[in-house]
Design a protein around this motif. Structure first.
Motif, short mmCIF file in Angstrom:
data_model
loop_
_atom_site.label_atom_id
_atom_site.label_comp_id
_atom_site.label_asym_id
_atom_site.label_seq_id
_atom_site.Cartn_x
_atom_site.Cartn_y
_atom_site.Cartn_z
N THR A 1 0.82 -1.22 0.00
CA THR A 1 0.00 0.00 0.00
C THR A 1 0.85 1.26 0.00
OG1 THR A 1 -1.80 -1.12 1.16
CG2 THR A 1 -1.76 1.29 1.26
N CYS B 1 -0.86 6.36 -2.69
CA CYS B 1 -1.04 6.17 -1.26
C CYS B 1 0.20 6.60 -0.49
CB CYS B 1 -1.38 4.72 -0.96
SG CYS B 1 -2.92 4.15 -1.73
N LEU C 1 -4.85 11.43 0.53
CA LEU C 1 -4.41 10.11 0.97
C LEU C 1 -5.61 9.29 1.44
CD1 LEU C 1 -2.29 8.01 1.69
CD2 LEU C 1 -1.87 9.25 3.84
N LEU D 1 -6.76 5.73 -0.24
CA LEU D 1 -6.88 4.50 0.54
C LEU D 1 -8.30 3.95 0.48
CD1 LEU D 1 -4.74 5.52 3.64
CD2 LEU D 1 -4.12 3.86 1.88
#
Length: 223
Positions: free
Chosen positions: A80, A87, A157, A161
């Motif tokens: 991630t 991200c 962000l 996500l």
């Protein structure tokens, strides 16, 4: 900002529970190493004393982490945050991209930390969200200012996500619940970043993708 009943506001403008929330969020945004279980348990205890909009997403992340094998959680963290540019947990990237100005932004953060007596370890970058949150927990007034200054990056962000279906999106929802809701210039900055990416974004990086529609109002701090 309207103050929820039962809450008190510090003289520095932050609510009394913000430092605890930021510390818990910082613990959960760090790499899940061998001590992550202890940090997770601590974050759970802290969440029990936080307002529901801040605590609920932390507990959702904790539940996921407890049901996931440590090796799988660590692999998901690397995939991630290390392999997906969208991200990126380094806040100056959203403001400056891979430009010379980012180095200036990093230096200013280090100077801000030093002025408060904080010295970073050799393995820490000052703009990692976990580091900024940990600093904010120790110096709420300055930390709140830093987080607010990078509000657009934090929101982008969170959106990335969410789009990725990442469990760490829950932690970002909790962070955003401690900050002012997006409005005006911040909202425009998020839309611009979502459409264009940071300055001087390099060819071949994971794109910032198509249109992003922000809810109105965007989830923000208690009002």
């Amino acid at each position: 900002m309207r103050i929820p009943r039962g809450k008190t506001v510090r003289t520095d403008g932050t609510e009394h529970w913000h430092p605890a929330a930021w510390q818990a969020q910082s613990l959960l945004l760090a790499y899940p190493d061998d001590e992550f279980g202890q940090r997770l348990a601590l974050a759970r205890r802290v969440a029990a004393h936080l307002p529901e909009p801040v605590a609920r997403p932390l507990l959702r992340f904790a539940a996921h982490a407890e049901e996931t094998a440590p090796a799988d959680l660590a692999a998901a963290y690397v995939t991630t945050f290390d392999h997906r540019k969208r991200c990126c947990p380094y806040l100056t990237y959203y403001a400056h991209g891979d430009t010379r100005n980012r180095g200036i932004g990093l230096l200013r953060l280090k100077q801000t930390y030093a002025a408060s007596g904080r010295r970073l370890g050799d393995d820490e970058l000052p703009d990692h969200l976990a580091v900024v949150l940990e600093f904010a927990a120790s110096d709420p007034a300055t930390g709140h200012r830093l987080l607010t200054a990078h509000r657009a990056g934090v929101e982008l962000l969170r959106l990335a996500l969410d789009d990725d279906g990442s469990p760490w999106a829950h932690v970002l929802h909790s962070v955003c619940a401690t900050l002012p809701a997006l409005a005006g210039d911040d909202r425009a900055a998020v839309l611009r970043l979502a459409a264009q990416g940071p300055p001087a974004e390099q060819v071949g990086l994971d794109p910032y993708a198509g249109p992003v529609f922000l809810p109105d109002p965007v989830v923000g701090g208690p009002r």
